[in-house]
Design an enzyme around this catalytic site. Structure first.
Site, PDB file in Angstrom:
ATOM      1  N   GLU A   5      62.356  78.673  -4.810  1.00 30.51           N
ATOM      2  CA  GLU A   5      61.370  79.739  -4.601  1.00 30.51           C
ATOM      3  C   GLU A   5      61.923  81.132  -4.877  1.00 30.51           C
ATOM      4  O   GLU A   5      61.315  81.922  -5.612  1.00 30.51           O
ATOM      5  CB  GLU A   5      60.835  79.692  -3.165  1.00 30.51           C
TER       6      GLU A   5
ATOM      7  N   GLN B 238      67.074  77.377  -3.597  1.00 25.80           N
ATOM      8  CA  GLN B 238      67.349  76.929  -4.973  1.00 25.80           C
ATOM      9  C   GLN B 238      66.166  77.135  -5.914  1.00 25.80           C
ATOM     10  O   GLN B 238      66.350  77.208  -7.120  1.00 25.80           O
ATOM     11  CB  GLN B 238      67.749  75.455  -4.970  1.00 25.80           C
TER      12      GLN B 238
ATOM     13  N   HIS C 206      54.207  77.971  -4.378  1.00 26.54           N
ATOM     14  CA  HIS C 206      53.924  76.780  -3.566  1.00 26.54           C
ATOM     15  C   HIS C 206      55.208  75.946  -3.481  1.00 26.54           C
ATOM     16  O   HIS C 206      55.866  75.708  -4.500  1.00 26.54           O
ATOM     17  CB  HIS C 206      52.795  75.955  -4.181  1.00 26.54           C
TER      18      HIS C 206
HETATM   19  C1  GAR Z   1      57.148  79.527   1.492  1.00 23.42           C
HETATM   20  O1  GAR Z   1      57.887  78.334   1.533  1.00 23.42           O
HETATM   21  C2  GAR Z   1      55.981  79.381   0.549  1.00 23.42           C
HETATM   22  O2  GAR Z   1      56.272  78.616  -0.581  1.00 23.42           O
HETATM   23  C3  GAR Z   1      54.978  78.717   1.434  1.00 23.42           C
HETATM   24  O3  GAR Z   1      55.107  79.380   2.673  1.00 23.42           O
HETATM   25  C4  GAR Z   1      56.462  79.793   2.838  1.00 23.42           C
HETATM   26  C5  GAR Z   1      56.492  81.253   3.221  1.00 23.42           C
HETATM   27  O4  GAR Z   1      57.805  81.654   3.561  1.00 23.42           O
HETATM   28  N1  GAR Z   1      53.645  78.793   0.892  1.00 23.42           N
HETATM   29  C6  GAR Z   1      52.750  77.802   0.988  1.00 23.42           C
HETATM   30  O5  GAR Z   1      52.963  76.768   1.576  1.00 23.42           O
HETATM   31  C7  GAR Z   1      51.426  78.076   0.285  1.00 23.42           C
HETATM   32  N2  GAR Z   1      50.666  76.873   0.165  1.00 23.42           N
HETATM   33  P1  GAR Z   1      58.235  83.176   3.571  1.00 23.42           P
HETATM   34  O6  GAR Z   1      57.234  83.943   4.433  1.00 23.42           O
HETATM   35  O7  GAR Z   1      59.616  83.166   4.220  1.00 23.42           O
HETATM   36  O8  GAR Z   1      58.272  83.694   2.155  1.00 23.42           O
END
Ligand code: GAR
Length: 197
Positions: free
Chosen positions: A181, A179, A110
């Site tokens: 995720e 930084q 998240h």
């Molecule tokens: C990410 O920032 C993740 O943390 C968020 O969606 C994005 C997906 O990006 N998740 C949420 O908001 C869940 N509540 P990605 O497809 O490039 O990994």
């Protein structure tokens, strides 16, 4: 070996961080046995195919009702038999049965420091818009176990990221991804895989 299934809805940069982490040995004793998306157009599916990982699209649009979608989704998971399910930007309300069957075996990333800016309606860019509106100086990301609530499960790992003057939601989102995720999600999987040995 920890067999993982990654569930995605969009661009899949977190999926890419996991693929790279496994390939580069930063995520040890782990195999990505499948990627599932609810969205046929998700670039994450291309990333999976490029890495030679079995990729599946199970879209609610293809089913008459939610129950039929849930059944198909659960059947696909069962066929892949994962030890751990990783939600990496998966914007689907999980079937209740999935949470029961895979209790303590589903994790989510998240893009905020839970309990700030989380729960129903807080996903993707909306999280960063809310952080900027509130004027926080520090935000970040959280990896947590998934339970029946929205973003309420036990926290596994968090990393703080500075908010800078002039940030837009897009700029902040990118910094939080780079930084926090893409660092803590691979690290959390590696720790879970190591703790099973
Ligand atoms: C990410 O920032 C993740 O943390 C968020 O969606 C994005 C997906 O990006 N998740 C949420 O908001 C869940 N509540 P990605 O497809 O490039 O990994």
């Amino acid at each position: 070996m920890l067999n993982i299934v990654v569930c995605v809805s969009g661009g899949g940069t977190n999926l890419q961080a996991i693929i790279d982490g496994v390939a580069e040995g930063r995520i040890r004793n782990t195999k990505i046995v499948g990627v599932i998306s609810n969205n046929a157009g998700a670039y994450a599916l291309t990333r999976a195919k490029d890495a030679g990982i079995p990729a599946f699209c199970i879209s609610p649009k293809k089913f008459e009702n939610r129950e039929n979608f849930n059944q198909a989704f659960l059947a696909q998971l069962e066929a892949l038999a994962p030890d751990l399910i990783v939600l990496a930007g998966f914007l689907v309300i999980l079937p209740e049965k999935m949470i029961e069957v895979y209790r303590n075996r589903i994790i989510n990333i998240h893009p905020s420091l839970i309990p700030s800016f989380c729960g129903t309606g807080y996903y993707g860019l909306k999280v960063h818009e809310a952080a900027l509106t509130r004027g926080v100086k520090v935000t970040g990301a959280t990896v947590h176990y998934v339970d029946e609530g929205t973003d309420t499960g036990r926290i596994i790992m968090q990393k703080a990221v500075e908010v800078l003057e002039g940030d837009t939601p897009e700029v902040l989102q990118r910094r939080v991804m780079e930084q926090a995720e893409w660092v803590i999600l691979p690290k959390a999987i590696d720790e879970i895989a190591s703790s099973r040995e």
